[in-house]
Structure formats: structure tokens, C-alpha cells
Design a protein around this motif. Structure first.
Motif, PDB file in Angstrom:
ATOM      1  N   PRO A   1       0.805  -1.230   0.000  1.00 47.42           N
ATOM      2  CA  PRO A   1       0.000   0.000   0.000  1.00 47.42           C
ATOM      3  C   PRO A   1       0.834   1.274   0.000  1.00 47.42           C
ATOM      4  O   PRO A   1       0.285   2.365  -0.198  1.00 47.42           O
ATOM      5  CB  PRO A   1      -0.806  -0.107   1.304  1.00 47.42           C
ATOM      6  N   MET A   2       2.145   1.173   0.259  1.00 49.75           N
ATOM      7  CA  MET A   2       2.982   2.379   0.333  1.00 49.75           C
ATOM      8  C   MET A   2       3.512   2.811  -1.037  1.00 49.75           C
ATOM      9  O   MET A   2       4.239   3.808  -1.129  1.00 49.75           O
ATOM     10  CB  MET A   2       4.154   2.163   1.291  1.00 49.75           C
ATOM     11  N   GLU A   3       3.154   2.106  -2.095  1.00 48.20           N
ATOM     12  CA  GLU A   3       3.737   2.402  -3.403  1.00 48.20           C
ATOM     13  C   GLU A   3       3.269   3.741  -3.968  1.00 48.20           C
ATOM     14  O   GLU A   3       2.127   4.157  -3.770  1.00 48.20           O
ATOM     15  CB  GLU A   3       3.407   1.289  -4.403  1.00 48.20           C
ATOM     16  N   HIS A   4       4.149   4.378  -4.700  1.00 49.54           N
ATOM     17  CA  HIS A   4       3.802   5.518  -5.552  1.00 49.54           C
ATOM     18  C   HIS A   4       2.851   5.024  -6.636  1.00 49.54           C
ATOM     19  O   HIS A   4       2.896   3.865  -7.025  1.00 49.54           O
ATOM     20  CB  HIS A   4       5.095   6.069  -6.177  1.00 49.54           C
TER      21      HIS A   4
ATOM     22  N   GLY B   1      -0.086  17.393  -0.164  1.00 43.84           N
ATOM     23  CA  GLY B   1      -1.032  16.666  -1.006  1.00 43.84           C
ATOM     24  C   GLY B   1      -1.019  15.199  -0.674  1.00 43.84           C
ATOM     25  O   GLY B   1      -0.643  14.792   0.442  1.00 43.84           O
ATOM     26  N   HIS B   2      -1.401  14.373  -1.657  1.00 48.99           N
ATOM     27  CA  HIS B   2      -1.387  12.928  -1.397  1.00 48.99           C
ATOM     28  C   HIS B   2      -0.105  12.266  -1.889  1.00 48.99           C
ATOM     29  O   HIS B   2       0.067  11.059  -1.721  1.00 48.99           O
ATOM     30  CB  HIS B   2      -2.612  12.254  -2.012  1.00 48.99           C
ATOM     31  N   HIS B   3       0.798  13.048  -2.493  1.00 49.43           N
ATOM     32  CA  HIS B   3       2.132  12.574  -2.888  1.00 49.43           C
ATOM     33  C   HIS B   3       2.070  11.379  -3.841  1.00 49.43           C
ATOM     34  O   HIS B   3       2.950  10.507  -3.814  1.00 49.43           O
ATOM     35  CB  HIS B   3       2.968  12.219  -1.658  1.00 49.43           C
ATOM     36  N   CYS B   4       1.054  11.350  -4.698  1.00 49.77           N
ATOM     37  CA  CYS B   4       0.868  10.223  -5.619  1.00 49.77           C
ATOM     38  C   CYS B   4       0.869   8.897  -4.862  1.00 49.77           C
ATOM     39  O   CYS B   4       1.475   7.913  -5.290  1.00 49.77           O
ATOM     40  CB  CYS B   4       1.936  10.213  -6.711  1.00 49.77           C
ATOM     41  N   ALA B   5       0.206   8.900  -3.712  1.00 55.10           N
ATOM     42  CA  ALA B   5       0.148   7.699  -2.871  1.00 55.10           C
ATOM     43  C   ALA B   5      -1.206   7.645  -2.161  1.00 55.10           C
ATOM     44  O   ALA B   5      -1.281   7.535  -0.933  1.00 55.10           O
ATOM     45  CB  ALA B   5       1.289   7.698  -1.858  1.00 55.10           C
ATOM     46  N   GLN B   6      -2.283   7.702  -2.941  1.00 55.41           N
ATOM     47  CA  GLN B   6      -3.621   7.747  -2.341  1.00 55.41           C
ATOM     48  C   GLN B   6      -3.967   6.494  -1.536  1.00 55.41           C
ATOM     49  O   GLN B   6      -4.583   6.615  -0.465  1.00 55.41           O
ATOM     50  CB  GLN B   6      -4.667   8.012  -3.426  1.00 55.41           C
ATOM     51  N   PRO B   7      -3.586   5.279  -1.968  1.00 58.38           N
ATOM     52  CA  PRO B   7      -3.852   4.125  -1.105  1.00 58.38           C
ATOM     53  C   PRO B   7      -3.173   4.237   0.259  1.00 58.38           C
ATOM     54  O   PRO B   7      -3.727   3.808   1.275  1.00 58.38           O
ATOM     55  CB  PRO B   7      -3.302   2.950  -1.915  1.00 58.38           C
ATOM     56  N   LEU B   8      -1.970   4.811   0.294  1.00 61.73           N
ATOM     57  CA  LEU B   8      -1.280   4.987   1.563  1.00 61.73           C
ATOM     58  C   LEU B   8      -1.976   6.045   2.412  1.00 61.73           C
ATOM     59  O   LEU B   8      -2.072   5.898   3.640  1.00 61.73           O
ATOM     60  CB  LEU B   8       0.182   5.368   1.327  1.00 61.73           C
ATOM     61  N   MET B   9      -2.479   7.111   1.789  1.00 57.14           N
ATOM     62  CA  MET B   9      -3.234   8.113   2.541  1.00 57.14           C
ATOM     63  C   MET B   9      -4.450   7.469   3.210  1.00 57.14           C
ATOM     64  O   MET B   9      -4.759   7.758   4.375  1.00 57.14           O
ATOM     65  CB  MET B   9      -3.696   9.255   1.617  1.00 57.14           C
TER      66      MET B   9
END
Length: 409
Positions: free
Chosen positions: A118-121, A361-369
Motif C-alpha cells: 500500500p505504500m507504493e507511488h 497533497g497525497h504525494h501520488c500515494a492515495q492508497p497509503l493516505m
């Protein structure tokens, strides 16, 4: 040469923003460029601008020598066994998509498994989503521990004989987690799977040895490691790359073209269709020269000192939440955080007014957010040109930001 002296080699850092000396804390998004990189690219355009591989005239020969010389610099920098294993791409995203499309479409079938975290970009999620949809494979996520790290026992439980690809970031662009790539590679290989590593956030900051890591593919971008935008690298083990088909077709990557059939050049050129990113490669080569002159061990040690200092200073601020491991030796040089009752974009705007550049922002990591149970965060990321004074400025401005929004509320 300490960080204060190194900073002087980056022209953009010697300026004021909104009436304050610039503090640049957004290197995880893109690093700044030293004079040597800028001049190397300018010299190419001023003195020997030419296409590569195609001509025998003097300019073309020099351009080719510099372009292929940059490939050798990359090979040595990541300890690949051959330049045949070094493919120039437009960046990490293109490299990951190339693996998913070329290797993935040929080797993944219905009911196979693709394992990620889940931490992936997003660039290391969406290609695998698309591959799973196209092939009928199953996309599986490794569970994370409370601090965002991975447990080897859980990895062993989730990688099975059905797993064909494990794709994982070396360093999280949000949590700063440094994942145990060598250990994961062994688990993947024990089950007959290949390991794909997103090295965008690790390659600028620590020594990389792809043979020691034993990853099958490794990807990174130049612009995060003092180089130019628009160029990156796909490393792959030679036997895997030889079996893969190109994903772009045209000039440069061909051996023979007939009316109805064509054949490809050998590695690495079969993956580099069209006029390549010549100036970008030269700039990347210059960036590698610069980083090696400073010393990758020194850079890593400096960032560990900075993140330890920042964790101490920022943890003392009431109402500030820090995400990721608390041990500075277990994380890279970035800190992602939120201030209570202050939206990250508002915090970043106030910091910008103080001349401090951070990302929000969400840092291109919405699943991690979603995993963190937040919509977005702020992130301060450090590099070889940052100092403890920069962190002092950040901490003081965060206190000011908190007080400002407390008065408004």
C-alpha cells in the motif's frame, strides 16, 4: 566540503523567496541541479549537438561517446554487470510501465499473483492494476505494521507459488521506510517470482548495488539525484531483458526492416527507439560524477543526522503528527507530517510565505493516505545541500503556522 559549501554549487538555492532566504525542502519531488550538471548539458548544445549512433562525423562521434559514456557511469554507479543491462527511459514511470507491459504481458497469466504494498507511488501501482485486468491475474497487497514497515514473516506468508511478480519501493516517498530488498528478493526467488524495485527515492541518497540486492529489475529517475528531468533508467538482468520485446518501435532500435518483418538491435538499444535523450543522459552522467565526488556514504550519513535532528525538533511541536518510523536509522531523509486542525495545503502556503518550500497533497500515494486515515499530508524532504539551520527555520515556521491558525479559529 560541508553542506553549506555544497549549497553554493546550486545556483537556484542562492536566492530569496517572498523576502526570505530560500529553504528548499522538496527534494523528494525533484532535487536541485549543481552548476556542473547545468554546464555539461549546455556544453553539449553549444559545442557538439548531434544525433548519436548514426553518423561518422566528428560531432556525432563525440555525442555518441558522451551518451554511451553516461551509460557506463550508470552501470558503475548501480554496480550492474554490463551496460547491456542499462536502458535509458523517460523516467521511473516509463521504466515500470515497460516492465509491466513487456515482461508482464508475456509472463503473467490468469490466476497468477502480482504482489505489491500500500505504500507504493502510483507509478508502481497502476501498471500492475492494468496488467492484472489484462491477464486475469490477482493483485495482492502486503500488510504493513503500525509504523509503515514490512515484517518478513508477513512477506513470506503472502508470496506463494502463484506469485509471478513482486513490485516494491526501495524507499517510501511518504513514510521514509527503507524496505529490506535483498531479503525480499530471496523470498520472491524461492517461489519463482521476479522482483521489481522502484528505486526513485533510494538511488539519490545511498549506495546501490543491484547485484548485491539481487533484484531482477531496478528503476530510478535522474531529476531526483541532481540530474535533469525527462530521463531515467531501467536496469534488468540481461537474460530477462533479452527475452522481452520492445514496447516502442521505430528508428534506432532496429537491426533490419523489410516490407513485412523487422528485427531488433541487441541490448540495450532495442528498448531505445527514436532519437534518445542525449542531453539528459549527459546531464545524468554529470550528476553521477558530482554525487560520487561528494561521496554516497557521506550523503547518507548527513541525511541521517538531519532527519534525527528534524525528528527531535518537530516532535516537540504540540499537535504535530509525524508518520513513519521514529528511528532515524530506519528511514530516509524525509518527514511527512500534519498539524492538527490545519490543512496541509494551508500549512505549505504559510511556509512558502516564509521562504520554505515543502510538498503538500497525497504525494501520488492515495492508497497509503487511506491507510493512514488522512486525505493528504505535508512533507519536508532533505538532501545533501540542506543544513540544521534549514530545519530550525522549518520548526520555527511550523510553530508560527500553528499559532496563526489557532488565532483564526
Amino acid at each position: 566540503m560541508d553542506a553549506t559549501e555544497i549549497k553554493k554549487l546550486f545556483p537556484i538555492l542562492n536566492q530569496e523567496v517572498n523576502g526570505h532566504p530560500l529553504v528548499y525542502l522538496d527534494s523528494a519531488a525533484t532535487s536541485q541541479k549543481p552548476v556542473s550538471v547545468i554546464e555539461a548539458m549546455e556544453t553539449y548544445y553549444r559545442q557538439y549537438n548531434s544525433n548519436v549512433h548514426r553518423g561518422v562525423h566528428t560531432l556525432g562521434t563525440k555525442a555518441t561517446d558522451q551518451y554511451e559514456g553516461a551509460r557506463e557511469k550508470v552501470r558503475a554507479f548501480i554496480k550492474a554487470s554490463s551496460t547491456e543491462e542499462v536502458i535509458f527511459t523517460r523516467g521511473t514511470t516509463t521504466a515500470l510501465n515497460t516492465i509491466a507491459y513487456s515482461y508482464g504481458r508475456a509472463n503473467v497469466q490468469q490466476d497468477d499473483e502480482i504482489v505489491i504494498t500500500p505504500m507504493e507511488h502510483h507509478s508502481n501501482i497502476i501498471p500492475w492494476q492494468q496488467l492484472a485486468k489484462a491477464t486475469g491475474a490477482k493483485l495482492k497487497y502486503l500488510p504493513m505494521q503500525e509504523d509503515g514497515t514490512l515484517a518478513l514473516d508477513e512477506i513470506k506468508n503472502h508470496i506463494t507459488s502463484k506469485t509471478k511478480i513482486v513490485a516494491i519501493t526501495h524507499v517510501s516517498n511518504v513514510l521514509g521506510v527503507v524496505n529490506p530488498i535483498k531479503e525480499i528478493a530471496k523470498i520472491a526467488h524461492d517461489h519463482g517470482a521476479v522482483l521489481v524495485v522502484d528505486g526513485a527515492q533510494s538511488t539519490p541518497h545511498m549506495k546501490i548495488d543491484v547485484q548485491e540486492l539481487d533484484c531482477d529489475f531496478f528503476t530510478f529517475s535522474a531529476h531526483k539525484m541532481c540530474g535533469p528531468t525527462g530521463i531515467g533508467v531501467l536496469y534488468g538482468k540481461k537474460h530477462l531483458l533479452e527475452e522481452m520485446e520492445p514496447v516502442e518501435f521505430g528508428g534506432e532500435m532496429i537491426d533490419f526492416v523489410g516490407l513485412y518483418e523487422s528485427t531488433w538491435k541487441e541490448l540495450p538499444w532495442k528498448f531505445e527507439g527514436g532519437t534518445p535523450i542525449i542531453a539528459g543522459a549527459i546531464g545524468l552522467g554529470a550528476a553521477i560524477d558530482f554525487l560520487e565526488e561528494v561521496g554516497m556514504d557521506r550523503i547518507l550519513e548527513h541525511e541521517h543526522q538531519l532527519v534525527a535532528y528534524a525528528l527531535e525538533k518537530m516532535s516537540a511541536i504540540d499537535g504535530l503528527t509525524i508518520y513513519g518510523p521514529k528511528d532515524p536509522l530506519n528511514r530516509a531523509g524525509l518527514i511527512t507530517f500534519n498539524l492538527d486542525d490545519v490543512h496541509p495545503h494551508d500549512a505549505a502556503t504559510v511556509l512558502d510565505a516564509e521562504g520554505i518550500a515543502v510538498r503538500a497533497g497525497h504525494h501520488c500515494a492515495q492508497p497509503l493516505m487511506k491507510w493512514l486515515n488522512v486525505s493528504s499530508t505535508a512533507r519536508a524532504s532533505f538532501y545533501l545541500y540542506n543544513t540544521e539551520t534549514d530545519i530550525d527555520r522549518l520548526a520555527a515556521s511550523l510553530v508560527k503556522t500553528k499559532e496563526y491558525f489557532s488565532d483564526v479559529i
